[in-house]
Design a protein around this motif. Structure first.
Motif, PDB file in Angstrom:
ATOM      1  N   ASP A  99       3.931   2.716   8.524  1.00  0.00           N
ATOM      2  CA  ASP A  99       5.084   2.224   9.285  1.00  0.00           C
ATOM      3  C   ASP A  99       5.050   0.716   9.476  1.00  0.00           C
ATOM      4  OD1 ASP A  99       5.958   4.829   9.433  1.00  0.00           O
ATOM      5  OD2 ASP A  99       5.317   5.128  11.521  1.00  0.00           O
ATOM      6  N   SER A 100       3.855   0.117   9.391  1.00  0.00           N
ATOM      7  CA  SER A 100       3.755  -1.336   9.541  1.00  0.00           C
ATOM      8  C   SER A 100       4.167  -2.077   8.273  1.00  0.00           C
ATOM      9  CB  SER A 100       2.336  -1.739   9.936  1.00  0.00           C
ATOM     10  OG  SER A 100       1.449  -1.654   8.830  1.00  0.00           O
ATOM     11  N   LEU A 101       4.266  -1.366   7.160  1.00  0.00           N
ATOM     12  CA  LEU A 101       4.652  -1.992   5.902  1.00  0.00           C
ATOM     13  C   LEU A 101       6.150  -2.255   5.885  1.00  0.00           C
ATOM     14  CD1 LEU A 101       2.642   0.234   3.386  1.00  0.00           C
ATOM     15  CD2 LEU A 101       1.968  -1.971   4.346  1.00  0.00           C
ATOM     16  N   ASN A 102       6.534  -3.351   5.240  1.00  0.00           N
ATOM     17  CA  ASN A 102       7.973  -3.595   5.093  1.00  0.00           C
ATOM     18  C   ASN A 102       8.493  -2.738   3.936  1.00  0.00           C
ATOM     19  OD1 ASN A 102       7.607  -5.013   2.596  1.00  0.00           O
ATOM     20  ND2 ASN A 102       7.166  -6.901   3.725  1.00  0.00           N
ATOM     21  N   ALA A 103       9.800  -2.746   3.753  1.00  0.00           N
ATOM     22  CA  ALA A 103      10.418  -1.873   2.746  1.00  0.00           C
ATOM     23  C   ALA A 103       9.885  -2.160   1.338  1.00  0.00           C
ATOM     24  CB  ALA A 103      11.935  -2.034   2.778  1.00  0.00           C
ATOM     25  N   GLU A 104       9.655  -3.418   1.028  1.00  0.00           N
ATOM     26  CA  GLU A 104       9.144  -3.782  -0.296  1.00  0.00           C
ATOM     27  C   GLU A 104       7.722  -3.242  -0.505  1.00  0.00           C
ATOM     28  OE1 GLU A 104       7.767  -7.846  -2.522  1.00  0.00           O
ATOM     29  OE2 GLU A 104       9.593  -7.948  -1.305  1.00  0.00           O
ATOM     30  N   GLN A 105       6.885  -3.374   0.508  1.00  0.00           N
ATOM     31  CA  GLN A 105       5.520  -2.867   0.422  1.00  0.00           C
ATOM     32  C   GLN A 105       5.506  -1.339   0.315  1.00  0.00           C
ATOM     33  OE1 GLN A 105       4.330  -4.799   4.046  1.00  0.00           O
ATOM     34  NE2 GLN A 105       2.974  -6.222   2.947  1.00  0.00           N
ATOM     35  N   GLN A 106       6.369  -0.685   1.080  1.00  0.00           N
ATOM     36  CA  GLN A 106       6.465   0.773   0.995  1.00  0.00           C
ATOM     37  C   GLN A 106       6.885   1.206  -0.405  1.00  0.00           C
ATOM     38  OE1 GLN A 106       9.106   1.869   4.186  1.00  0.00           O
ATOM     39  NE2 GLN A 106       7.479   1.774   5.720  1.00  0.00           N
ATOM     40  N   GLN A 107       7.792   0.457  -1.003  1.00  0.00           N
ATOM     41  CA  GLN A 107       8.220   0.788  -2.359  1.00  0.00           C
ATOM     42  C   GLN A 107       7.072   0.591  -3.345  1.00  0.00           C
ATOM     43  OE1 GLN A 107      11.164   2.249  -3.218  1.00  0.00           O
ATOM     44  NE2 GLN A 107      10.107   2.522  -5.162  1.00  0.00           N
ATOM     45  N   LYS A 108       6.262  -0.448  -3.140  1.00  0.00           N
ATOM     46  CA  LYS A 108       5.089  -0.659  -3.999  1.00  0.00           C
ATOM     47  C   LYS A 108       4.147   0.535  -3.906  1.00  0.00           C
ATOM     48  CE  LYS A 108       4.655  -5.704  -4.049  1.00  0.00           C
ATOM     49  NZ  LYS A 108       3.806  -6.831  -3.632  1.00  0.00           N
ATOM     50  N   VAL A 109       3.961   1.039  -2.684  1.00  0.00           N
ATOM     51  CA  VAL A 109       3.097   2.207  -2.489  1.00  0.00           C
ATOM     52  C   VAL A 109       3.648   3.382  -3.286  1.00  0.00           C
ATOM     53  CG1 VAL A 109       2.333   3.933  -0.806  1.00  0.00           C
ATOM     54  CG2 VAL A 109       2.198   1.503  -0.246  1.00  0.00           C
ATOM     55  N   ARG A 110       4.933   3.636  -3.149  1.00  0.00           N
ATOM     56  CA  ARG A 110       5.552   4.759  -3.866  1.00  0.00           C
ATOM     57  C   ARG A 110       5.448   4.561  -5.376  1.00  0.00           C
ATOM     58  NH1 ARG A 110       8.999   4.261   0.666  1.00  0.00           N
ATOM     59  NH2 ARG A 110      10.430   2.882  -0.416  1.00  0.00           N
ATOM     60  N   ASP A 111       5.689   3.337  -5.836  1.00  0.00           N
ATOM     61  CA  ASP A 111       5.609   3.060  -7.274  1.00  0.00           C
ATOM     62  C   ASP A 111       4.187   3.263  -7.800  1.00  0.00           C
ATOM     63  OD1 ASP A 111       8.304   2.441  -7.249  1.00  0.00           O
ATOM     64  OD2 ASP A 111       7.991   0.264  -7.272  1.00  0.00           O
ATOM     65  N   MET A 112       3.202   2.758  -7.065  1.00  0.00           N
ATOM     66  CA  MET A 112       1.812   2.910  -7.505  1.00  0.00           C
ATOM     67  C   MET A 112       1.421   4.381  -7.559  1.00  0.00           C
ATOM     68  SD  MET A 112      -0.472  -0.157  -5.940  1.00  0.00           S
ATOM     69  CE  MET A 112       0.429  -0.682  -4.501  1.00  0.00           C
ATOM     70  N   MET A 113       1.861   5.119  -6.567  1.00  0.00           N
ATOM     71  CA  MET A 113       1.533   6.545  -6.546  1.00  0.00           C
ATOM     72  C   MET A 113       2.214   7.275  -7.693  1.00  0.00           C
ATOM     73  SD  MET A 113       1.649   7.257  -2.470  1.00  0.00           S
ATOM     74  CE  MET A 113       1.586   9.014  -2.694  1.00  0.00           C
ATOM     75  N   GLN A 114       3.415   6.884  -8.007  1.00  0.00           N
ATOM     76  CA  GLN A 114       4.156   7.532  -9.086  1.00  0.00           C
ATOM     77  C   GLN A 114       3.556   7.187 -10.453  1.00  0.00           C
ATOM     78  OE1 GLN A 114       6.572   9.659  -8.489  1.00  0.00           O
ATOM     79  NE2 GLN A 114       6.911  10.084 -10.631  1.00  0.00           N
ATOM     80  N   GLN A 115       3.213   5.947 -10.654  1.00  0.00           N
ATOM     81  CA  GLN A 115       2.726   5.499 -11.954  1.00  0.00           C
ATOM     82  C   GLN A 115       1.281   5.884 -12.209  1.00  0.00           C
ATOM     83  OE1 GLN A 115       3.360   1.302 -11.880  1.00  0.00           O
ATOM     84  NE2 GLN A 115       5.567   1.457 -12.124  1.00  0.00           N
ATOM     85  N   ARG A 116       0.448   5.709 -11.200  1.00  0.00           N
ATOM     86  CA  ARG A 116      -0.989   5.852 -11.427  1.00  0.00           C
ATOM     87  C   ARG A 116      -1.580   7.101 -10.828  1.00  0.00           C
ATOM     88  NH1 ARG A 116      -3.142  -0.254 -10.487  1.00  0.00           N
ATOM     89  NH2 ARG A 116      -1.707  -1.228 -11.929  1.00  0.00           N
ATOM     90  N   ARG A 117      -0.805   7.813 -10.087  1.00  0.00           N
ATOM     91  CA  ARG A 117      -1.296   9.013  -9.405  1.00  0.00           C
ATOM     92  C   ARG A 117      -2.484   8.700  -8.533  1.00  0.00           C
ATOM     93  NH1 ARG A 117      -0.371  13.430 -14.136  1.00  0.00           N
ATOM     94  NH2 ARG A 117       1.804  12.921 -14.346  1.00  0.00           N
ATOM     95  N   GLY A 118      -2.378   7.622  -7.790  1.00  0.00           N
ATOM     96  CA  GLY A 118      -3.433   7.202  -6.891  1.00  0.00           C
ATOM     97  C   GLY A 118      -3.562   5.701  -6.885  1.00  0.00           C
ATOM     98  N   TRP A 119      -4.428   5.207  -6.067  1.00  0.00           N
ATOM     99  CA  TRP A 119      -4.595   3.754  -5.938  1.00  0.00           C
ATOM    100  C   TRP A 119      -5.422   3.156  -7.058  1.00  0.00           C
ATOM    101  CZ3 TRP A 119      -1.988   0.729  -2.809  1.00  0.00           C
ATOM    102  CH2 TRP A 119      -1.393   1.281  -1.700  1.00  0.00           C
ATOM    103  N   MET A 120      -6.488   3.802  -7.420  1.00  0.00           N
ATOM    104  CA  MET A 120      -7.430   3.164  -8.320  1.00  0.00           C
ATOM    105  C   MET A 120      -7.743   4.072  -9.490  1.00  0.00           C
ATOM    106  SD  MET A 120      -9.982   1.622  -5.446  1.00  0.00           S
ATOM    107  CE  MET A 120     -11.012   0.745  -6.586  1.00  0.00           C
ATOM    108  N   PRO A 121      -7.005   3.943 -10.584  1.00  0.00           N
ATOM    109  CA  PRO A 121      -7.299   4.811 -11.728  1.00  0.00           C
ATOM    110  C   PRO A 121      -8.632   4.434 -12.348  1.00  0.00           C
ATOM    111  CG  PRO A 121      -5.734   3.115 -12.348  1.00  0.00           C
ATOM    112  CD  PRO A 121      -5.956   2.981 -10.869  1.00  0.00           C
ATOM    113  N   ARG A 122      -9.255   5.402 -12.954  1.00  0.00           N
ATOM    114  CA  ARG A 122     -10.509   5.129 -13.668  1.00  0.00           C
ATOM    115  C   ARG A 122     -10.149   4.602 -15.049  1.00  0.00           C
ATOM    116  NH1 ARG A 122     -15.058   5.707 -10.431  1.00  0.00           N
ATOM    117  NH2 ARG A 122     -14.524   7.206  -8.864  1.00  0.00           N
ATOM    118  N   ALA A 123     -10.400   3.329 -15.256  1.00  0.00           N
ATOM    119  CA  ALA A 123     -10.070   2.754 -16.558  1.00  0.00           C
ATOM    120  C   ALA A 123     -11.198   1.876 -17.044  1.00  0.00           C
ATOM    121  CB  ALA A 123      -8.791   1.936 -16.472  1.00  0.00           C
TER     122      ALA A 123
END
Length: 155
Positions: free
Chosen positions: A131-155
């Protein structure tokens, strides 16, 4: 609360728990034993720093992220409990001629109680952070989760 917010929070919560579990267990119980307190602090610091830089967090948001990290770490400690070696627990369950169903069930119930007891604190810390994140940061969270299926992919 809108359905998409609930779904996002649940996904974020799940990813956070998974991330916490993976990072906490990354050196795990494989041949080297459990992660030391120093190593745990190092990994936690790296995760917090990486999330902070990816989302470009301000100081108040970083503080809420640290509260979340503390809650996740406390939840993990409660889940692990006093057992120093989970493998030994499992070996005890299968050591006899028959599988010790009662001990296995007791172990599951113990772990479930630990998760249930700490979950409200983790959920509140996660909600406060999100809730402390602004709309842009929240969207980044959603995008990262959608693209990488988590915060830190094993690469």
């Amino acid at each position: 609360m809108k359905p998409w917010i609930k779904k996002t929070l649940m996904a974020f919560f799940g990813a956070t728990i998974a991330l916490g579990g993976l990072t906490a267990c990354s050196s795990g119980y494989h041949h080297r034993g459990p992660m030391s307190a120093d190593k745990m602090a190092e990994v936690r610091g790296k995760v917090v720093q990486r999330v902070s830089s990816k989302l470009d967090l301000n100081d108040a948001q970083k503080q809420k992220l640290n509260v979340l990290a503390d809650a996740i770490q406390a939840q993990r400690a409660a889940w692990v409990g006093s057992a120093k070696d989970p493998r030994a627990e499992m070996q005890t369950i299968v050591s006899g001629g028959k599988f010790d169903r009662a001990r296995a069930q007791a172990l599951v119930e113990e772990k479930t109680r630990a998760v249930q007891a700490g979950s409200p604190e983790v959920i509140n810390a996660l909600a406060d952070f999100y809730d402390s994140l602004n709309a842009e940061q929240q969207q980044k969270v959603r995008d990262m989760m959608q693209q990488r299926r988590g915060w830190m992919p094993r690469a």
